[in-house]
Every structure is written in C-alpha cells, then in structure tokens.
Design a protein around this motif. Structure first.
Motif, short mmCIF file in Angstrom:
data_model
loop_
_atom_site.label_atom_id
_atom_site.label_comp_id
_atom_site.label_asym_id
_atom_site.label_seq_id
_atom_site.Cartn_x
_atom_site.Cartn_y
_atom_site.Cartn_z
N VAL A 145 10.17 0.88 0.44
CA VAL A 145 9.02 1.55 1.03
C VAL A 145 9.42 2.06 2.41
O VAL A 145 10.41 1.60 2.99
CB VAL A 145 7.81 0.60 1.12
CG1 VAL A 145 7.33 0.21 -0.26
CG2 VAL A 145 8.14 -0.64 1.95
N PRO A 146 8.67 3.01 2.97
CA PRO A 146 9.01 3.51 4.31
C PRO A 146 9.13 2.38 5.32
O PRO A 146 8.24 1.54 5.45
CB PRO A 146 7.84 4.44 4.64
CG PRO A 146 7.37 4.92 3.31
CD PRO A 146 7.54 3.74 2.39
N GLY A 147 10.26 2.35 6.03
CA GLY A 147 10.55 1.29 6.99
C GLY A 147 11.60 0.32 6.52
O GLY A 147 12.12 -0.48 7.30
N ILE A 148 11.94 0.38 5.21
CA ILE A 148 12.97 -0.48 4.62
C ILE A 148 13.93 0.42 3.83
O ILE A 148 13.48 1.34 3.14
CB ILE A 148 12.37 -1.54 3.68
CG1 ILE A 148 11.33 -2.39 4.41
CG2 ILE A 148 13.46 -2.43 3.08
CD1 ILE A 148 10.56 -3.34 3.52
N SER A 149 15.22 0.18 3.95
CA SER A 149 16.17 1.03 3.21
C SER A 149 17.46 0.28 2.93
O SER A 149 17.54 -0.94 3.06
CB SER A 149 16.45 2.32 4.00
OG SER A 149 17.17 3.25 3.20
N PHE A 150 18.47 1.04 2.54
CA PHE A 150 19.73 0.50 2.04
C PHE A 150 20.77 0.41 3.15
O PHE A 150 20.47 0.61 4.33
CB PHE A 150 20.24 1.37 0.89
CG PHE A 150 19.18 1.72 -0.11
CD1 PHE A 150 18.52 0.72 -0.81
CD2 PHE A 150 18.82 3.04 -0.36
CE1 PHE A 150 17.53 1.03 -1.73
CE2 PHE A 150 17.84 3.37 -1.29
CZ PHE A 150 17.19 2.36 -1.98
N SER A 151 21.99 0.10 2.75
CA SER A 151 23.13 0.04 3.67
C SER A 151 24.36 0.50 2.92
O SER A 151 24.31 0.74 1.70
CB SER A 151 23.33 -1.39 4.19
OG SER A 151 24.06 -2.18 3.24
N GLU A 176 0.82 -1.21 0.00
CA GLU A 176 0.00 0.00 0.00
C GLU A 176 0.85 1.26 0.00
O GLU A 176 0.33 2.36 -0.22
CB GLU A 176 -0.94 0.01 1.19
CG GLU A 176 -0.27 0.02 2.55
CD GLU A 176 -1.27 0.09 3.69
OE1 GLU A 176 -1.82 1.18 3.93
OE2 GLU A 176 -1.52 -0.96 4.33
N ASP A 177 2.14 1.14 0.24
CA ASP A 177 3.05 2.28 0.19
C ASP A 177 3.91 2.28 -1.05
O ASP A 177 4.90 3.02 -1.13
CB ASP A 177 3.96 2.29 1.44
CG ASP A 177 3.27 2.90 2.65
OD1 ASP A 177 2.39 3.75 2.44
OD2 ASP A 177 3.61 2.53 3.78
N GLY A 178 3.56 1.46 -2.04
CA GLY A 178 4.36 1.35 -3.26
C GLY A 178 5.00 -0.02 -3.37
O GLY A 178 4.86 -0.87 -2.49
N ASN A 179 5.72 -0.23 -4.44
CA ASN A 179 6.34 -1.53 -4.69
C ASN A 179 7.65 -1.67 -3.92
O ASN A 179 8.50 -0.78 -3.95
CB ASN A 179 6.63 -1.71 -6.18
CG ASN A 179 5.36 -1.86 -6.99
OD1 ASN A 179 4.27 -2.05 -6.44
ND2 ASN A 179 5.48 -1.75 -8.30
N TRP A 180 7.78 -2.82 -3.26
CA TRP A 180 9.05 -3.18 -2.62
C TRP A 180 9.61 -4.37 -3.37
O TRP A 180 8.97 -5.40 -3.49
CB TRP A 180 8.83 -3.54 -1.14
CG TRP A 180 10.03 -4.16 -0.49
CD1 TRP A 180 11.34 -3.82 -0.67
CD2 TRP A 180 10.04 -5.27 0.43
NE1 TRP A 180 12.16 -4.63 0.08
CE2 TRP A 180 11.40 -5.52 0.77
CE3 TRP A 180 9.03 -6.05 1.01
CZ2 TRP A 180 11.76 -6.54 1.65
CZ3 TRP A 180 9.40 -7.06 1.89
CH2 TRP A 180 10.75 -7.30 2.21
N ASP A 181 10.82 -4.21 -3.91
CA ASP A 181 11.48 -5.28 -4.65
C ASP A 181 12.62 -5.86 -3.83
O ASP A 181 13.45 -5.12 -3.28
CB ASP A 181 12.05 -4.76 -5.98
CG ASP A 181 10.96 -4.41 -6.98
OD1 ASP A 181 9.78 -4.64 -6.68
OD2 ASP A 181 11.30 -3.88 -8.06
N MET A 182 12.67 -7.17 -3.74
CA MET A 182 13.80 -7.88 -3.15
C MET A 182 14.49 -8.63 -4.27
O MET A 182 13.96 -9.60 -4.79
CB MET A 182 13.31 -8.83 -2.05
CG MET A 182 14.37 -9.26 -1.03
SD MET A 182 15.70 -10.30 -1.67
CE MET A 182 14.81 -11.77 -2.14
N VAL A 183 15.65 -8.15 -4.70
CA VAL A 183 16.34 -8.69 -5.87
C VAL A 183 17.60 -9.41 -5.41
O VAL A 183 18.62 -8.79 -5.15
CB VAL A 183 16.69 -7.57 -6.87
CG1 VAL A 183 17.16 -8.16 -8.19
CG2 VAL A 183 15.49 -6.66 -7.10
N GLY A 184 17.49 -10.73 -5.28
CA GLY A 184 18.61 -11.49 -4.75
C GLY A 184 18.92 -12.73 -5.56
O GLY A 184 18.56 -12.84 -6.74
N ASN A 185 19.57 -13.69 -4.91
CA ASN A 185 19.97 -14.94 -5.54
C ASN A 185 19.60 -16.11 -4.63
O ASN A 185 19.09 -15.92 -3.53
CB ASN A 185 21.47 -14.96 -5.83
CG ASN A 185 21.86 -14.06 -6.97
OD1 ASN A 185 21.16 -13.95 -7.97
ND2 ASN A 185 23.01 -13.39 -6.84
#
Length: 518
Positions: A319-325, A118-127
C-alpha cells in the motif's frame, strides 16, 4: 416449530430427495437424468484444489493490528499511523510437508499476515526466522526440490538436503537456526514472525527508509525436543491446529509485539554488509528495534477451506507508504507468489472473499477463471480499455499520489557473484555468543541426528563449513553424527540412490528438554 432451511441445488431449485438415487424400477440401473446425484458427485470430485507447492500444511485465524506508537516520520502508510486498528488474517505453516504432514516436524514455519487496510490489502509474507537458506532466486526451486520427495524412492532425503546445503554455504545461518531450539516451537503462538526480507517505507516528502519487520511472540518461546515431538505425532498430527483453535475458542487470544528496524536509504551504500542479503540479519546495536504496536488473533474461521486454504498471500500486495527493496529474493517473490495463486486458485483469485479488499475495486482486468465479480468492473461499461475518454463518466483513473519516490541506489545490470559474501561471521556470533552451552549441545545433537546416513563425502564437506564457523561447532556435530550412525546401524552403501536407510527421517536425534528463551 422453528423455521427450517430448504436443501437446494446449486442453481437454487428445491432438492426433494437426498437419500435415494433415481432408478429404472426398484432394482434397475441408475438414470443419467438424476441431475441431483450427478451434481453431488461432480462437486465431490472437485472438492480439492492443488495444494501449495510450498507451505501446504497451515493453520490460521483472524485478528487485528493495533498501532500504538508514532512512526509517521518513516512512512505515510495509513495503516501504520498511531491509533489505527486494521482487521487482519494470519496463516502459519510448515515449509516442506504436504497437507497431511504432521504439525510437529522440525521445519521452518511460514508466518503470513494479510492486513485489510483502507488503501488495499498489505501482505507480510515471512517466516519464523529472520533469514533464509538462499539469497538468489535462481537457487530457490532447487532448494525446494531437496525438501520434497526423492523422485525414485518417494521419500524425504537428508542426503539431498545436506548435499545442497554443503554446496551453498550461505545456508549455514538458516540451517543453524533450524537445528536449534527455534526449529521446533510448541505451537504457532510460541514463535516469532519476521518479514525476513528488507522492505522500504516512504513518506509524502519523498524520503525512503529501508526496513525490517519483526513480530515478537508475547506467549514466550517454548519448544519441544525431537523425542517429545515424536511422542506427540504418535498421538495427533494436528497438534498446532488444536492448540491455536482451542486457545482462541477459549478466549486466550495470542499476541505479537510489532517492531521494526530502520536504515536511511543512502546508508545502504556504505553499510559494512549487504543489507539486502536474505541470509543476514541487521545487528541490533547498529539498527535498534523500534516499537510500533501489536497484533492479536481473536476469531477462528467459520470455514477452514474458504478462509485459510483459499487465502492467498503475496509480497506484491503493498500500500502507499510501503514498498520493496533490491533484495534479490524479494524481487522474485513479488512475481512468483501471485503467479502461484493464479495457477492454484484462478486468474481472479483476489475476488475470493478472504482475499477481497475492503473497498470496491475498479481495474481493467478481463475474463479468465474466477471472473465472479460481475457488473462494471471499470466504472463505465464502455471503458474496457485504458486510456479512454470516459474518465468524467466514472471510468477508473490512475492516482499519481500513490507513486513512490525513485530509488537512489543504481548500478549496471549484470550477474553479480553472490558467493563473495562472508557466510560465517553471523553464524559464529549466533553459536558462540547468543547460544549458551546447553543450547549448543542440543544444536549438535539435532544436526548430527538429521545427518545420519548421508554419504561421508557430503558430511565432510559440511563439517568443513562448520569448522570455519567454530571448531567446537564442527567437533560437536561430528560426534553427534558418529553416535547417530552407530546407534542406528546405518548401511548407506545398500541404498546408493539416497545414501540413507529406509528408517531415516528428518530430525530424529534425541535431545534434552529445552528451556524457554527470548
């Protein structure tokens, strides 16, 4: 008689004849005014778009993410709150092969997930592995070149692969996993998925936590040996597509358990290893697994091209609550993945239905290819720039509540030498403590077979790294390499460009039937 649909042109006009071209007389030449024929041929010419440079061969399905546990103390992300269900799309893939490559090749598998929150698309791009071959993005394009075709021979070159790896010892961890049982899963349902990178979670209170994402298969870890995979490839090149599609059609919906590892933000500075190093894992005894929920795949796409080939995943989608490092590779991928989609699919690739968020989007992006959204994108027809004076008349405004807290890690801007890290300890633990003897023997055979025919100076350099991991590792692979060279009667000197004979292919060593393992 049931109602029937009328065949129409792309502009909507009825298509009167789809059998006969318009000609000047029964035997005369075609006429250029046959716009139906021109349209049909022109569309056929454009049915293919550029395939992905990496991860070109893929398989996917729709499903749902279900959060069953409370992790609200780590994140404000609405999609990660207990009880929330989020629709999703998954795409699995091989890394090196082209679109027509066989599914059952020894390769790392891509594991990309798109969550329509509901806050937009969250993509988890891994292996399907928790680590990667390199930790600095400067090396990534060159690494991919070694996985593709030699510019002169137009063949895959194990010489190029092991030359690069032997000069990049940080690749040892990933290569060991690749040559182990996990390097050839039976299907997409029989492998784990990992975010691989270190990401971060953050709360309304301004607290940040470093996080690793894990998706554990609930179907079990089943693998093929190289010999078994060769037999399958002789019968079908679409083994993964067949198994995933048929399982879902038959109502056997595959599931993955969703878990995370968490580290307090300031602990990264005192950690005894670099937690942002993509070639390393976080030890489970220091950072235990935390259950979050699961995801399930339960619907096949109605149109593979529209929903899987057009799917565009990027780690920049958070999305808000998830970010980078500060993970170097993640920082580079935030740009490079979205840029690849802009090239392959068009500037506004996220307006393609499979990439479109569930809510209406307002922003100030203009024009360019794939501008198909129409209407007033900004919320007010006079607001085609920002800042503007139309905020109280519907023009889109920023939302400061989505602003994440500042990073507490800082330092000087410099090119810090990444080669000073220990690239052997975690590989040693994997080979000597995690694997049993049968698994080690298969690892030796797989790796020795993959090295067959490469120049001896490259092989010796690689053996030197294996010996630093464990002398038995080096001895086992060396013996398998000698056996593979002898059995295939390689004559590398007759092929000075690649150092490999024409019949050499990746991963052609024999191996015993593996046992399923967690």
């Amino acid at each position: 008689m049931a109602d029937r649909n009328t065949l129409r042109t792309s502009a909507g006009a009825p298509w009167p004849n789809n059998q006969d071209s318009l000609t000047a007389g029964e035997r005369g030449p075609l006429l250029l005014q046959d716009y139906q024929l021109i349209e049909k041929l022109a569309h056929q010419n454009r049915e293919r778009i550029p395939e992905r440079t990496v991860h070109a061969k893929g398989w996917g399905a729709h499903g749902k993410l279900v959060i069953t546990e409370d992790i609200s103390k780590y994140t404000k992300a609405k999609c990660l709150q207990k009880g929330v269900e989020t629709p999703m799309l998954a795409r699995f893939s091989t890394v090196a092969g082209e679109q027509g490559a066989a599914d059952h090749e020894r390769d790392v598998r891509g594991f990309a997930l798109k969550f329509y929150t509901e806050d937009g698309n969250w993509d988890m791009v891994g292996n399907n592995t928790p680590v990667f071959f390199v930790r600095d993005p400067y090396k990534f394009p060159d690494f991919i070149h070694t996985q593709k075709r030699h510019p002169k021979t137009n063949m895959r070159s194990p010489t190029a692969m092991f030359d690069f790896w032997s000069l990049s010892p940080e690749a040892l961890h990933q290569v060991t996993i690749l040559m182990s049982d996990r390097g050839l899963p039976q299907s997409p349902m029989h492998m784990n998925g990992y975010g691989s990178h270190t990401y971060s979670l953050w709360t309304d209170a301004g607290e940040r936590y470093w996080v690793k994402f894990h998706y554990k298969t609930q179907q079990g870890h089943d693998f093929f040996t190289n010999d078994e995979a060769e037999q399958i490839i002789g019968k079908t090149r679409e083994g993964y597509q067949e198994r995933l599609f048929n399982a879902i059609e038959d109502g056997q919906y595959p599931r993955w358990k969703f878990q995370i590892q968490v580290m307090a933000e300031t602990d990264a500075e005192t950690c005894d290893f670099n937690p942002f190093d993509l070639t390393k894992v976080w030890p489970h005894d220091q950072f235990p697994m935390i259950d979050v929920g699961y995801f399930e795949l339960n619907r096949n796409p109605d149109n593979y091209f529209a929903e899987i080939e057009n799917a565009a995943f990027s780690p920049s989608n958070i999305v808000p609550g998830i970010s980078f490092s500060p993970d170097r590779m993640l920082q580079a991928r935030v740009f490079s993945y979205a840029d690849a989609h802009r090239y392959r699919l068009g500037t506004h690739y996220e307006t393609i239905p499979v990439n479109r968020p569930v809510m209406e989007v307002h922003n100030y992006h203009k024009d360019g290819t794939m501008n198909v959204f129409g209407g007033v994108r900004t919320g007010n027809e006079n607001a085609y720039y920002e800042p503007n004076s139309y905020g109280d008349q519907g023009a889109a405004l920023e939302d400061r509540s989505a602003q994440e807290p500042p990073l507490k890690i800082s330092g000087d801007a410099a090119r810090y030498d990444h080669t000073r890290y220990d690239d052997y300890a975690q590989v040693r633990a994997l080979v000597t403590k995690v694997m049993n003897e049968e698994q080690r023997q298969r690892l030796y055979k797989n790796m020795g077979g993959a090295m067959a025919g490469i120049p001896s100076e490259i092989a010796e350099r690689w053996f030197g790294h294996l010996k630093q991991v464990d002398p038995a590792y080096e001895a086992g692979v060396r013996a398998a390499w000698n056996d593979a060279n002898a059995s295939a009667e390689y004559q590398a000197n007759s092929h000075p460009v690649t150092g490999n004979t024409p019949q050499q292919t990746e991963g052609n060593a024999a191996g015993d039937r593996p046992q399923a393992a967690e």
